[in-house]
Design a protein around this motif. Sequence first.
Motif, mmCIF file in Angstrom:
data_model
loop_
_atom_site.group_PDB
_atom_site.id
_atom_site.type_symbol
_atom_site.label_atom_id
_atom_site.label_comp_id
_atom_site.label_asym_id
_atom_site.label_seq_id
_atom_site.Cartn_x
_atom_site.Cartn_y
_atom_site.Cartn_z
ATOM 1 N N LEU A 13 0.805 -1.222 0.000
ATOM 2 C CA LEU A 13 0.000 0.000 0.000
ATOM 3 C C LEU A 13 0.838 1.272 0.000
ATOM 4 O O LEU A 13 0.399 2.298 -0.523
ATOM 5 N N ARG A 14 2.049 1.222 0.573
ATOM 6 C CA ARG A 14 2.840 2.459 0.704
ATOM 7 C C ARG A 14 3.124 3.121 -0.639
ATOM 8 O O ARG A 14 2.908 4.325 -0.784
ATOM 9 N N PRO A 15 3.639 2.408 -1.639
ATOM 10 C CA PRO A 15 3.901 3.091 -2.916
ATOM 11 C C PRO A 15 2.631 3.575 -3.598
ATOM 12 O O PRO A 15 2.641 4.626 -4.253
ATOM 13 N N LEU A 16 1.537 2.823 -3.451
ATOM 14 C CA LEU A 16 0.273 3.270 -4.034
ATOM 15 C C LEU A 16 -0.204 4.542 -3.340
ATOM 16 O O LEU A 16 -0.629 5.505 -4.007
ATOM 17 N N ALA A 17 -0.112 4.578 -2.014
ATOM 18 C CA ALA A 17 -0.516 5.779 -1.273
ATOM 19 C C ALA A 17 0.365 6.963 -1.636
ATOM 20 O O ALA A 17 -0.109 8.096 -1.776
ATOM 21 N N ALA A 18 1.677 6.707 -1.817
ATOM 22 C CA ALA A 18 2.588 7.792 -2.193
ATOM 23 C C ALA A 18 2.208 8.367 -3.545
ATOM 24 O O ALA A 18 2.241 9.591 -3.749
ATOM 25 N N ARG A 19 1.840 7.508 -4.479
ATOM 26 C CA ARG A 19 1.460 7.962 -5.818
ATOM 27 C C ARG A 19 0.166 8.771 -5.767
ATOM 28 O O ARG A 19 0.067 9.856 -6.345
ATOM 29 N N ILE A 20 -0.847 8.257 -5.055
ATOM 30 C CA ILE A 20 -2.148 8.924 -5.023
ATOM 31 C C ILE A 20 -2.060 10.249 -4.273
ATOM 32 O O ILE A 20 -2.596 11.268 -4.708
ATOM 33 N N VAL A 21 -1.381 10.245 -3.119
ATOM 34 C CA VAL A 21 -1.269 11.475 -2.329
ATOM 35 C C VAL A 21 -0.285 12.442 -2.979
ATOM 36 O O VAL A 21 -0.540 13.651 -3.049
ATOM 37 N N GLY A 22 0.837 11.933 -3.459
ATOM 38 C CA GLY A 22 1.880 12.813 -3.978
ATOM 39 C C GLY A 22 1.556 13.426 -5.325
ATOM 40 O O GLY A 22 1.908 14.582 -5.585
ATOM 41 N N TYR A 23 0.896 12.678 -6.202
ATOM 42 C CA TYR A 23 0.608 13.147 -7.547
ATOM 43 C C TYR A 23 -0.880 13.408 -7.780
ATOM 44 O O TYR A 23 -1.243 14.252 -8.599
#
Length: 404
Positions: free
Chosen positions: A386-396
């Motif tokens: 979930l961490r990379p998916l959350a980083a993508r959704i929140v960050g971009y």
Amino acid sequence: MTLRTQVCIAGGGPAGVLLGLLLARERVDVVVLEKHDDFFRDFRGDTVHPSTLNLIDDLGLRSAFDTIAHKPLPKLDAVVNGVRVHAIDFTSLPKPNRFLTLMPQWDLLDMLAEAGRQHPSFHLIMGAEVTGVRRDADGRVSGVHARTAEGDLGVEASLTVAADGRDSTVREALGMQPRDYGVPADVAWFRLPEPPTPLPDTLAWISEETMLVTFPRPGYLQSGMLIPKGSFDALRAEGIDAFRARIARAVPRLAAQAAELGSFENVKLLSVQINRLDRWHTPGALLIGDAAHAMSPAFGVGINYAVQDAVAAARLLAPALRSGAESVIDRAATAVQGRRERPTAMMQRIQRAVHARIATGRGVKILDDPPTRRQRIAMRLALPLLRPLAARIVGYGFRPERLR
């Protein structure tokens, strides 16, 4: 006094100032009207996301940005019922901007405004409060009426852009009403002194009683406690001592700082909204940012989505404005909604799910303290995925915009 310009932008927030800068870079004449005399506001978000940092790089403003005090956050934790959970890891994103950073919004706006002033077609007028819209004989929006300290100001424009926030005067003057999706929580907003030992970078402190967020600013923590919508008066009636105690239970390390919170005069209500217009445009006018779609504070994405609206609008509008044809300009405004509506709706759907399950204002039990064996196994298996998916959704966000 009456001014004539190609584009009049109501609102000097991130969407308005950035759109003005981007259009001026394309030699489009722009007037940006900001009702306040400066950008200094406590209730403006501080989060600058990786996608916004990419745009700052594209604009050649990174050196100016880095001279301003800000706090990079490569990772974000959540403390859930006393258990620290490593929730978001931005280092999984492509270089160079593999972090979210916190910067007072007034500093970001000052930087963008100064960049705009380098272009002769950029005109920012502070202390100019938009009071209504102008229309031509056919009913097309042809500019705005504004009020300044020097008297009334009229601005005639080929296109009027409403970037004046969730309480948009332009939107009201146009008779446009957003669809409200309802949020069960509000935020009690306050400052706490900076603790002697800095807190670990934390997205939220979640307990069975409440949810607290803390944003480091120079010398203090800008803090918010989620409360059930409509309960602020009841919270005040309980007294400041009870409020201090609630903060201390949520974040024991801030008990001493909470004791310094003077009274409820230092606690302000931030009404949380999620809404969206069905139609972001009308002949002669376009609405972007919070004027078109108010975002919840969840994940701090409001600035990011306003900025991306501005980038998409500049790219689509600049050639249309150079043509000068009203029909072409209106088609370009329609295309802005076509590009930005779905990504906005997708993020709002996630925010609504978060408010329904976690950020309710009433607290929630997600984990035991200590976690059960089943909870530990679930976290061990799920969080790395979930961490990379959350980083993508929140960050971009969805469909991030670039200048080219």
